[in-house]
Every structure is written in structure tokens, then in C-alpha cells.
Design an enzyme around this catalytic site. Structure first.
Site, PDB file in Angstrom:
ATOM      1  N   GLU A  95     -12.556   1.912 -27.899  1.00  0.00           N
ATOM      2  CA  GLU A  95     -12.329   3.306 -28.144  1.00  0.00           C
ATOM      3  C   GLU A  95     -12.486   4.043 -27.008  1.00  0.00           C
ATOM      4  O   GLU A  95     -13.479   4.098 -26.291  1.00  0.00           O
ATOM      5  CB  GLU A  95     -12.751   3.779 -29.414  1.00  0.00           C
ATOM      6  CG  GLU A  95     -12.363   3.172 -30.690  1.00  0.00           C
ATOM      7  CD  GLU A  95     -13.115   3.799 -31.870  1.00  0.00           C
ATOM      8  OE1 GLU A  95     -12.910   3.355 -33.012  1.00  0.00           O
ATOM      9  OE2 GLU A  95     -13.649   4.911 -31.923  1.00  0.00           O
ATOM     10  N   CYS A 119     -27.852   1.005 -33.990  1.00  0.00           N
ATOM     11  CA  CYS A 119     -28.357   2.490 -34.610  1.00  0.00           C
ATOM     12  C   CYS A 119     -27.599   2.301 -35.982  1.00  0.00           C
ATOM     13  O   CYS A 119     -26.446   2.223 -35.997  1.00  0.00           O
ATOM     14  CB  CYS A 119     -27.862   3.484 -33.913  1.00  0.00           C
ATOM     15  SG  CYS A 119     -28.753   3.438 -31.998  1.00  0.00           S
ATOM     16  N   CYS A 122     -24.414   4.644 -36.894  1.00  0.00           N
ATOM     17  CA  CYS A 122     -23.317   4.648 -36.035  1.00  0.00           C
ATOM     18  C   CYS A 122     -22.329   3.349 -36.233  1.00  0.00           C
ATOM     19  O   CYS A 122     -23.012   2.168 -36.577  1.00  0.00           O
ATOM     20  CB  CYS A 122     -23.890   4.168 -34.466  1.00  0.00           C
ATOM     21  SG  CYS A 122     -22.407   3.603 -33.304  1.00  0.00           S
ATOM     22  N   CYS A 336     -18.427   7.287 -32.399  1.00  0.00           N
ATOM     23  CA  CYS A 336     -17.861   5.952 -31.604  1.00  0.00           C
ATOM     24  C   CYS A 336     -17.684   4.810 -32.669  1.00  0.00           C
ATOM     25  O   CYS A 336     -18.548   4.797 -33.527  1.00  0.00           O
ATOM     26  CB  CYS A 336     -18.707   5.570 -30.660  1.00  0.00           C
ATOM     27  SG  CYS A 336     -20.268   4.919 -30.884  1.00  0.00           S
TER      28      CYS A 336
HETATM   29  S1  SF4 Z   1     -22.937   2.461 -29.604  1.00  0.00           S
HETATM   30 FE1  SF4 Z   1     -23.879   3.144 -31.498  1.00  0.00          FE
HETATM   31  S2  SF4 Z   1     -25.297   1.656 -31.972  1.00  0.00           S
HETATM   32 FE2  SF4 Z   1     -24.841   1.343 -29.865  1.00  0.00          FE
HETATM   33  S3  SF4 Z   1     -26.527   2.550 -28.556  1.00  0.00           S
HETATM   34 FE3  SF4 Z   1     -24.535   3.959 -29.120  1.00  0.00          FE
HETATM   35  S4  SF4 Z   1     -25.123   5.006 -31.274  1.00  0.00           S
HETATM   36 FE4  SF4 Z   1     -26.507   3.003 -30.970  1.00  0.00          FE
END
Ligand code: SF4
Length: 352
Positions: A95, A119, A122, A336
Site C-alpha cells: 500500500e 506491533c 498495526c 498501514c
Molecule cells: S509496519 Fe506496523 S508492525 Fe511494522 S513497524 Fe510499522 S507499525 Fe510496526
């Protein structure tokens, strides 16, 4: 395009000139090809209209200048922002986001197809690790969106805040930055990291450095480790020390990103603790109210506007500059991974 062909968009400028120069002469033709590739973002040799036809055919037989294809773009949101879904050669989807911001325009790029950092707030992290993107795949997002909207290069900002951890794709990131610098000044480019300390130190050594954004999200180690498992490897105290080593010359600042989760990290006392944590850093805070998503833990909620205001006011009272990402992209699920997340089954599901 044949799979064994070198994609010129994957090469740093000097290497492109060396590889193309081995089979093309005179040297001014090599310069033209480099400029078409890196400055104008040509997506085919036929677009290189000041080259002789037979040279274009010869180049197409030896090399490619391929970009990923757009498979979906959302309708523009009320603020004009628009999200893009690209498909890569191996079927992976990534994306990017187009964000008009008055005089300037930002494009948010992905650096990996997935993310191993994990994370918990996310969607990309929820879907698990993917591979590193090539420079051509990162540059393809940039040139495709810039061209589609006809944005003059001098108005462009670039942020690496899409899918993936850019500092875990360091080699390709450095090549991508070298090419972007042909059009966009380093101070107009921001790389956002979850806190990969060796990557921050490597970036700090570059002659031309992008701005740095760091995803902090909690004012203490315990909570940060709960929602960002990577922190166990790169503890908060060591991370802050690495940020203090990052050069912030000519008035540049580090951006401290802080995803606000209702009842978890949004209290006034959390804001005061965050202010203490970043004291001594030339930094501003970007508070990001959480974007709910069905793939993420149900306890994670967006704070009320009153809670957001209280958090921001406390930071300001403690002498911290702060911005709030209140609405941009909410309508288009701009956090994201959320567009891809609507289309795919996850590879794993977390218990949290
Ligand atoms: S894409 Fe998502 S899981 Fe990866 S570092 Fe960024 S916030 Fe964390």
C-alpha cells in the site's frame, strides 16, 4: 520483461551508469538513460523519446524499467488523500498513500511486503513478515502516484511510513534514497522506524540524511514491550540514546510518533512521562489516535476527543511541540495494512 533482466530502477545512479555504459555509447547516451530512469521515472524504454529507436529496442532486450502495477485506488477522501494498492511480480500486495497538504504533497511509501516487527496495534504487523521491497518497487510507488497527480517535484515530500520496517531493508532503502535525492531534498524525506538501533546509527552516518521519525507509543519500557515486541531487543533507554546521536542540523527535528490507545497510554500522566522521556531531544510529537480495525485486538480503541485534547495540552504545558493526525485518511483506512487487510486472510492471529 524476462525475470533474468536487470531492472534499472533497482540500481543506484553510479551502478546504472557503469552497467549501461558497458553496452551503450557514447557516454552522453548513458547519461540520458540514467536521467530518464532516475529523474523522470520512465516505466518503459519507449518513453525515452530522445533515444534512437534501435537503441531503445536494444535496451529492452537487455534490461527492464519495471514498476509494480496499481490494482486498486480508493476514492479521494474529503481531505483529498487517496490510498493505492500495488501488486508485485510475486503476487504480494503493498500500500501507498497520496496526501495533499496545501502547498506540499506527501506520498507515504511501503518498504516491505509485510512486517516482522509485529506491533500489536498495526494491521501489517498482524499479517506477519513479508519480504524486503526492491528499490524499483519503492520508487515505483513514488513515481506512479506523483505522475498520476501531476505533482511538481519541488512540492513533494516522501515518508517511509507504509507497510514494513525500512531500517530492516537498509541496503535497498539507501539505494532508493540516492535515487529520490535526484528529485527531492533529504530534508523533505522522512524515514519512520519502530526503533531499530543499528539502522538508526547507520542512517546517522550517511552524508545525506533523511529526517527520522520514531514510533514510541508508550512512555515506559513495560508498556512499550507489551505493544511493540521489538522493544525487547532494542530497549527504550538505548533507543533514546541512539536518537540523541542522530544529527539534527539546520533546525531539523526528530518526529516522535505516538499511537493513542484509549485507557492505555492516553492519560495526562502519560503525556507528562513522555515529555520527560524525550527531554533533551530536538523533537516534536505526532499524536496518532488509534484507527480501529476488525483484525486488531478488541480492547484497542480510539480515545475520545477530550482525552486527545488533554494529552496534547499536557505535552504543550511541558514544553513539547505536538501535532495531531486527527482525520487524514480515517475515511480511507490509512493506517498501514488496512486496505490489504480487507482483502486477505491473515497468516497468523495473535492472542492479544
Ligand atoms: S509496519 Fe506496523 S508492525 Fe511494522 S513497524 Fe510499522 S507499525 Fe510496526
Amino acid at each position: 520483461m524476462r525475470n533474468d533482466q536487470t531492472n534499472l530502477h533497482d540500481l543506484p545512479p553510479a551502478e546504472l551508469e557503469s552497467i549501461v555504459g558497458a553496452v551503450v555509447s557514447p557516454p552522453f547516451r548513458v547519461k540520458q538513460i540514467e536521467e530518464w530512469t532516475h529523474v523522470r521515472g520512465a516505466a518503459s524504454f519507449d518513453a525515452m523519446t530522445n533515444l534512437p529507436k534501435d537503441l531503445r529496442a536494444d535496451l529492452a532486450a537487455r534490461f527492464s524499467v519495471a514498476f509494480p502495477d496499481v490494482v486498486e485506488r480508493t476514492e479521494p477522501a474529503s481531505d483529498g488523500s487517496q490510498k493505492y494498492l500495488f501488486v508485485l511480480d510475486d503476487g504480494n500486495r503493498i500500500e501507498s498513500v497520496y496526501m495533499p497538504m496545501g502547498e506540499r504533497t506527501s506520498i507515504c511509501l511501503s518498504s516491505q511486503a509485510g512486517c516482522a516487527v509485529g506491533c500489536t496495534f498495526c494491521v501489517t504487523g498482524f499479517f506477519g513478515a513479508g519480504r524486503n521491497l526492491t528499490p524499483g518497487e519503492m520508487l515505483g510507488q513514488f513515481f506512479t502516484i506523483q505522475r498520476e497527480h501531476g505533482v511538481p517535484m519541488e512540492r513533494m515530500n516522501v515518508v517511509f511510513m507504509g507497510m514494513g520496517e525500512p531500517l530492516l531493508n537498509m541496503e535497498h532503502l539507501e539505494t532508493t534514497l540516492d535515487v529520490l535525492y535526484r528529485n527531492v531534498a533529504p530534508k523533505r524525506i522522512t524515514v519512520s522506524t519502530s526503533g531499530i538501533i543499528p539502522g538508526i546509527d547507520e542512517l546517522a552516518q550517511l552524508d545525506r540524511r533523511p529526517n527520522l521519525a520514531i514510533s514510541i507509543n508508550a512512555p515506559d519500557r513495560k508498556r512499550r514491550e507489551e505493544i511493540m515486541p521489538i522493544t525487547k531487543k532494542y530497549p527504550l533507554e538505548e533507543l533514546i540514546a541512539s536518537l540523541k546521536r542522530y544529527p539534527t542540523e539546520h533546525g531539523r527535528e526528530i518526529t516522535v510518533e505516538y499511537v493513542l490507545l484509549a485507557g492505555y497510554n492516553d492519560a495526562a500522566s502519560d503525556a507528562a512521562a513522555l515529555a520527560r522521556l524525550i527531554r533533551g531531544l530536538r523533537a516534536k510529537v505526532n499524536a496518532i489516535p488509534f484507527n480501529a480495525d476488525p483484525n486488531l485486538p478488541g480492547w484497542m480503541k480510539r480515545p475520545t476527543d477530550a482525552a486527545i485534547d488533554r494529552f496534547v495540552d499536557t505535552l504543550v504545558k511541558n514544553g513539547v511541540a505536538v501535532t495531531v493526525r486527527r482525520s487524514k485518511g480515517r475515511e480511507i483506512a490509512a493506517a498501514c495494512g488496512q486496505l490489504r487487510g480487507k482483502k486477505e486472510a491473515p497468516r497468523h492471529r495473535r492472542a492479544t
